[in-house]
Design a protein around this motif. Structure first.
Motif, PDB file in Angstrom:
ATOM      1  N   UNK A   1       0.848  -1.181   0.000  1.00 14.93           N
ATOM      2  CA  UNK A   1       0.000   0.000   0.000  1.00 14.93           C
ATOM      3  C   UNK A   1       0.890   1.239   0.000  1.00 14.93           C
ATOM      4  N   UNK A   2       0.716   2.096  -0.952  1.00 17.58           N
ATOM      5  CA  UNK A   2       1.508   3.314  -1.061  1.00 17.58           C
ATOM      6  C   UNK A   2       0.817   4.452  -0.335  1.00 17.58           C
ATOM      7  N   UNK A   3       1.567   5.120   0.528  1.00 13.35           N
ATOM      8  CA  UNK A   3       1.009   6.239   1.272  1.00 13.35           C
ATOM      9  C   UNK A   3       1.423   7.542   0.599  1.00 13.35           C
ATOM     10  N   UNK A   4       0.477   8.455   0.414  1.00 14.69           N
ATOM     11  CA  UNK A   4       0.758   9.741  -0.201  1.00 14.69           C
ATOM     12  C   UNK A   4       1.372  10.674   0.838  1.00 14.69           C
ATOM     13  N   UNK A   5       2.457  11.318   0.450  1.00 17.19           N
ATOM     14  CA  UNK A   5       3.122  12.249   1.360  1.00 17.19           C
ATOM     15  C   UNK A   5       2.380  13.576   1.336  1.00 17.19           C
ATOM     16  N   UNK A   6       2.090  14.114   2.502  1.00 13.10           N
ATOM     17  CA  UNK A   6       1.422  15.410   2.624  1.00 13.10           C
ATOM     18  C   UNK A   6       2.427  16.432   3.156  1.00 13.10           C
ATOM     19  N   UNK A   7       2.818  17.370   2.305  1.00 19.67           N
ATOM     20  CA  UNK A   7       3.755  18.433   2.656  1.00 19.67           C
ATOM     21  C   UNK A   7       2.924  19.623   3.108  1.00 19.67           C
ATOM     22  N   UNK A   8       2.967  19.969   4.410  1.00 21.99           N
ATOM     23  CA  UNK A   8       2.096  21.033   4.923  1.00 21.99           C
ATOM     24  C   UNK A   8       2.887  22.315   5.224  1.00 21.99           C
ATOM     25  N   UNK A   9       2.187  23.298   5.743  1.00 21.28           N
ATOM     26  CA  UNK A   9       2.792  24.611   6.010  1.00 21.28           C
ATOM     27  C   UNK A   9       3.930  24.520   7.030  1.00 21.28           C
ATOM     28  N   UNK A  10       3.800  23.653   8.017  1.00 25.28           N
ATOM     29  CA  UNK A  10       4.863  23.493   9.020  1.00 25.28           C
ATOM     30  C   UNK A  10       6.107  22.900   8.373  1.00 25.28           C
ATOM     31  N   UNK A  11       5.913  21.911   7.499  1.00 23.31           N
ATOM     32  CA  UNK A  11       7.052  21.344   6.770  1.00 23.31           C
ATOM     33  C   UNK A  11       7.737  22.435   5.950  1.00 23.31           C
ATOM     34  N   UNK A  12       6.950  23.252   5.280  1.00 23.48           N
ATOM     35  CA  UNK A  12       7.501  24.332   4.458  1.00 23.48           C
ATOM     36  C   UNK A  12       8.313  25.311   5.307  1.00 23.48           C
ATOM     37  N   UNK A  13       7.846  25.610   6.505  1.00 22.94           N
ATOM     38  CA  UNK A  13       8.574  26.529   7.388  1.00 22.94           C
ATOM     39  C   UNK A  13       9.891  25.908   7.853  1.00 22.94           C
ATOM     40  N   UNK A  14       9.859  24.620   8.160  1.00 20.41           N
ATOM     41  CA  UNK A  14      11.089  23.923   8.576  1.00 20.41           C
ATOM     42  C   UNK A  14      12.104  23.955   7.436  1.00 20.41           C
ATOM     43  N   UNK A  15      11.663  23.651   6.231  1.00 23.49           N
ATOM     44  CA  UNK A  15      12.551  23.667   5.069  1.00 23.49           C
ATOM     45  C   UNK A  15      13.116  25.068   4.852  1.00 23.49           C
ATOM     46  N   UNK A  16      12.281  26.084   4.977  1.00 25.59           N
ATOM     47  CA  UNK A  16      12.732  27.462   4.793  1.00 25.59           C
ATOM     48  C   UNK A  16      13.815  27.832   5.814  1.00 25.59           C
ATOM     49  N   UNK A  17      13.614  27.442   7.070  1.00 21.07           N
ATOM     50  CA  UNK A  17      14.612  27.745   8.098  1.00 21.07           C
ATOM     51  C   UNK A  17      15.921  27.002   7.832  1.00 21.07           C
ATOM     52  N   UNK A  18      15.832  25.756   7.391  1.00 12.92           N
ATOM     53  CA  UNK A  18      17.043  25.003   7.063  1.00 12.92           C
ATOM     54  C   UNK A  18      17.731  25.575   5.825  1.00 12.92           C
ATOM     55  N   UNK A  19      16.941  26.080   4.877  1.00 14.11           N
ATOM     56  CA  UNK A  19      17.527  26.689   3.690  1.00 14.11           C
ATOM     57  C   UNK A  19      18.309  27.948   4.065  1.00 14.11           C
ATOM     58  N   UNK A  20      17.769  28.703   5.009  1.00 14.76           N
ATOM     59  CA  UNK A  20      18.443  29.923   5.451  1.00 14.76           C
ATOM     60  C   UNK A  20      19.660  29.628   6.307  1.00 14.76           C
ATOM     61  N   UNK A  21      19.581  28.535   7.094  1.00 16.30           N
ATOM     62  CA  UNK A  21      20.685  28.168   7.966  1.00 16.30           C
ATOM     63  C   UNK A  21      20.706  26.648   8.116  1.00 16.30           C
ATOM     64  N   UNK A  22      21.481  25.995   7.266  1.00 15.60           N
ATOM     65  CA  UNK A  22      21.577  24.538   7.293  1.00 15.60           C
ATOM     66  C   UNK A  22      22.193  23.992   8.566  1.00 15.60           C
ATOM     67  N   UNK A  23      22.801  24.856   9.365  1.00 18.96           N
ATOM     68  CA  UNK A  23      23.399  24.426  10.635  1.00 18.96           C
ATOM     69  C   UNK A  23      22.445  24.558  11.820  1.00 18.96           C
ATOM     70  N   UNK A  24      21.260  25.082  11.571  1.00 18.51           N
ATOM     71  CA  UNK A  24      20.294  25.236  12.669  1.00 18.51           C
ATOM     72  C   UNK A  24      19.963  23.866  13.240  1.00 18.51           C
ATOM     73  N   UNK A  25      19.945  23.778  14.567  1.00 17.19           N
ATOM     74  CA  UNK A  25      19.591  22.497  15.174  1.00 17.19           C
ATOM     75  C   UNK A  25      18.081  22.433  15.425  1.00 17.19           C
ATOM     76  N   UNK A  26      17.612  21.262  15.780  1.00 13.54           N
ATOM     77  CA  UNK A  26      16.177  21.052  15.976  1.00 13.54           C
ATOM     78  C   UNK A  26      15.598  21.979  17.039  1.00 13.54           C
ATOM     79  N   UNK A  27      16.347  22.240  18.092  1.00 10.25           N
ATOM     80  CA  UNK A  27      15.864  23.100  19.165  1.00 10.25           C
ATOM     81  C   UNK A  27      15.690  24.537  18.673  1.00 10.25           C
TER      82      UNK A  27
END
Length: 158
Positions: A1-27
């Protein structure tokens, strides 16, 4: 069974922060977004597992001694275009190969250390690739914009 990935606004914000600073830690990301570090970690892992995100280092061409950038349009004859593209992609100087529509079959980007490497690459290295009918090289004289917020992610070996 293939599950569809749902990319939401929170994911987009996380990606944006990592794009701006790839060294940012999870905290740090969690504090910025009002989440827990565990939630950020779980989301990043889910994005990576779904091949929606990969955090990588990017360096400048000239920092590695590459001072000549070429765009080369390739016309193929007598051989499958994909086979020619695979052979071109295997050359160490080539950092991007695209199958394209239009007059040419392939566009590629090449980085060389200096103009003294140009004739050797064009006449010697490319001559080993069977199926090239014609080449139209163009030397990049200035880079106005080189931005890749989104790029293709190759599947990882698991």
């Amino acid at each position: 069974m293939t599950q569809t990935f749902q990319f939401d606004a929170t994911d987009a914000k996380i990606v944006e922060l990592l794009r701006l600073n790839g060294r940012a830690n999870n905290q740090q990301i969690a504090e910025t977004l009002g989440l827990t570090a565990t939630t950020v970690s779980t989301r990043i892992k889910r994005l990576e597992d779904a091949n929606q995100l990969r955090v990588v280092a990017v360096s400048d061409f000239s920092a590695h001694g590459y001072n000549v950038l070429l765009k080369i349009a390739v016309e193929v004859d007598g051989r499958p275009v994909n086979d020619v593209a695979q052979d071109l992609a295997a050359l160490p100087e080539v950092f991007a190969v695209h199958l394209v529509t239009g007059r040419y079959d392939i566009d590629m980007l090449v980085a060389l250390q200096g103009f003294e490497d140009l004739s050797g690459f064009l006449l010697d290295d490319l001559s080993t690739v069977r199926g090239i009918r014609s080449l139209t090289p163009a030397v990049v004289v200035d880079i106005i914009k080189y931005q890749f917020d989104v790029a293709p992610i190759e599947a990882r070996d698991r």
